[in-house]
Write an enzyme that holds these catalytic residues in place. Structure first.
Site, PDB file in Angstrom:
ATOM      1  N   HIS A  34       1.017  -1.380  -0.068  1.00  0.00           N
ATOM      2  CA  HIS A  34      -0.152  -0.127  -0.047  1.00  0.00           C
ATOM      3  C   HIS A  34       0.741   1.287   0.007  1.00  0.00           C
ATOM      4  CE1 HIS A  34      -2.648  -3.046   2.247  1.00  0.00           C
ATOM      5  NE2 HIS A  34      -3.562  -2.428   1.281  1.00  0.00           N
ATOM      6  N   LYS A 146      -0.700  -6.539  -7.796  1.00  0.00           N
ATOM      7  CA  LYS A 146      -1.089  -7.601  -7.064  1.00  0.00           C
ATOM      8  C   LYS A 146      -2.283  -8.184  -7.452  1.00  0.00           C
ATOM      9  CE  LYS A 146      -1.599 -10.398  -3.291  1.00  0.00           C
ATOM     10  NZ  LYS A 146      -2.898 -10.079  -2.865  1.00  0.00           N
TER      11      LYS A 146
HETATM   12  P1  AMP Z   1      -6.398  -3.731  -0.561  1.00  0.00           P
HETATM   13  O1  AMP Z   1      -6.415  -3.025   0.692  1.00  0.00           O
HETATM   14  O2  AMP Z   1      -6.000  -5.134  -0.363  1.00  0.00           O
HETATM   15  O3  AMP Z   1      -7.911  -3.643  -1.155  1.00  0.00           O
HETATM   16  O4  AMP Z   1      -5.413  -3.001  -1.387  1.00  0.00           O
HETATM   17  C1  AMP Z   1      -5.182  -1.794  -1.877  1.00  0.00           C
HETATM   18  C2  AMP Z   1      -4.751  -1.529  -3.020  1.00  0.00           C
HETATM   19  O5  AMP Z   1      -3.115  -1.885  -2.652  1.00  0.00           O
HETATM   20  C3  AMP Z   1      -5.016  -2.344  -4.232  1.00  0.00           C
HETATM   21  O6  AMP Z   1      -4.851  -1.421  -5.567  1.00  0.00           O
HETATM   22  C4  AMP Z   1      -4.108  -3.536  -4.064  1.00  0.00           C
HETATM   23  O7  AMP Z   1      -4.020  -3.863  -5.631  1.00  0.00           O
HETATM   24  C5  AMP Z   1      -2.718  -2.534  -3.741  1.00  0.00           C
HETATM   25  N1  AMP Z   1      -1.864  -3.829  -3.231  1.00  0.00           N
HETATM   26  C6  AMP Z   1      -2.209  -4.781  -2.108  1.00  0.00           C
HETATM   27  N2  AMP Z   1      -1.221  -5.498  -1.939  1.00  0.00           N
HETATM   28  C7  AMP Z   1      -0.151  -4.885  -2.813  1.00  0.00           C
HETATM   29  C8  AMP Z   1       1.354  -5.395  -3.156  1.00  0.00           C
HETATM   30  N3  AMP Z   1       1.819  -6.519  -2.361  1.00  0.00           N
HETATM   31  N4  AMP Z   1       2.100  -4.544  -3.960  1.00  0.00           N
HETATM   32  C9  AMP Z   1       1.452  -3.596  -4.449  1.00  0.00           C
HETATM   33  N5  AMP Z   1       0.290  -3.340  -4.304  1.00  0.00           N
HETATM   34  C10 AMP Z   1      -0.503  -3.899  -3.455  1.00  0.00           C
END
Ligand code: AMP
Length: 279
Positions: A34, A146
């Site tokens: 994030h 991801k």
């Molecule tokens: P989430 O909180 O899981 O909904 O993720 C929020 C954002 O962070 C989304 O755009 C995800 O794709 C991105 N994200 C989550 N994990 C990763 C990671 N390991 N590397 C890069 N971006 C990520």
């Protein structure tokens, strides 16, 4: 850093931000993945906003909405340290008030892969991201590779609905052993955590085989499946070699492709992907 909950407060605070403004939508329980999005936004935008909202609409009835990890105080400290100007932490009642009945549905692209195993998931994602775009009116919005299909669905929705937002997709941030960072990694026991890098191992093996001349899509799927199946704690949900734009499964020799998979480790569903040629 300003932290707001109501939509009125958000609109008010947003109006005071310098442009261009970059938005980083999250479900909280933040990690380096994030924060990498925030850092990228910081380098490209005059101001950066984030949202923390565990979106009930993107969870299925048997999924982990209630158990989803949360730590708002820590998240806010991390966002502040990373230079975020404004954070929206709405409640579910603010985003989906009583009587809510308008949904955004991306069609073909949302059907395979995650869409096939998580019915309604991308309707929930597309709807909340459309609402976030309307609420924040960002010039740019940052998402992670991801969640490759999510990124594709959001790009498509942004184009189809004429949102004046540049969608920026950032590389997957991984742990030292290759495991893609995810809030859901917190569910893993020590033993499951030790097994979890099998996803990246399988993806890397397929990418290496492809680089060495193994071009057949089905052979690459079999190679990945074999590596997952050899890990006793891992249960394969799908492995895919798909067109990176349409997300349709490929057959025969592949020039470029999105390698992706969903694997249940213990009781935790993990996803990961690599794009051939970028690996
Ligand atoms: P989430 O909180 O899981 O909904 O993720 C929020 C954002 O962070 C989304 O755009 C995800 O794709 C991105 N994200 C989550 N994990 C990763 C990671 N390991 N590397 C890069 N971006 C990520």
């Amino acid at each position: 850093m300003k932290v707001v909950t109501t939509l009125d407060d958000l609109r008010h605070a947003r109006a005071a931000l310098a442009g261009p403004m970059g938005l980083v939508p999250t479900m909280g329980y933040l990690h380096e993945g994030h924060i990498s999005l925030v850092r990228r936004a910081r380098t490209e935008c005059a101001s950066v906003a984030a949202s923390i909202f565990v979106n009930p609409a993107q969870f299925g009835p048997s999924e982990d909405l209630a158990a989803y990890p949360r730590d708002l105080a820590r998240d806010l400290a991390l966002l502040e340290e990373a230079g975020v100007d404004l954070v929206w932490t709405p409640t579910a009642e603010i985003v989906y008030p009583a009587g809510f009945q308008t949904w955004v549905t991306v069609e073909e692209m949302a059907r395979p892969l995650e869409g096939a195993h998580r019915p309604g998931h991308f309707r929930g994602v597309a709807t909340v991201v459309a609402k976030l775009f309307n609420a924040f009116q960002p010039q740019r919005a940052y998402f992670g590779q991801k969640d490759a299909q999510q990124a594709a669905v959001i790009r498509q929705m942004t184009r189809d609905l004429d949102f004046p937002v540049e969608v920026v997709i950032c590389p997957t941030v991984r742990e030292q052993d290759g495991l893609a960072m995810s809030s859901r990694n917190a569910y893993l026991s020590q033993e499951q955590r030790a097994a979890a890098p099998v996803l990246f191992r399988a993806l890397s093996a397929a990418a290496m085989a492809w680089a060495a001349g193994q071009r057949d899509a089905e052979d690459l799927r079999q190679l990945m499946a074999g590596i997952i199946d050899a890990e006793p704690l891992a249960r394969r949900q799908y492995v895919s070699v798909a067109d990176p734009v349409t997300l349709q499964e490929l057959e025969g020799p592949v020039a470029g492709a999105l390698l992706s998979m969903a694997v249940i480790v213990g009781t935790t569903r993990l996803i990961d992907n690599l794009v051939l040629g970028e690996a």
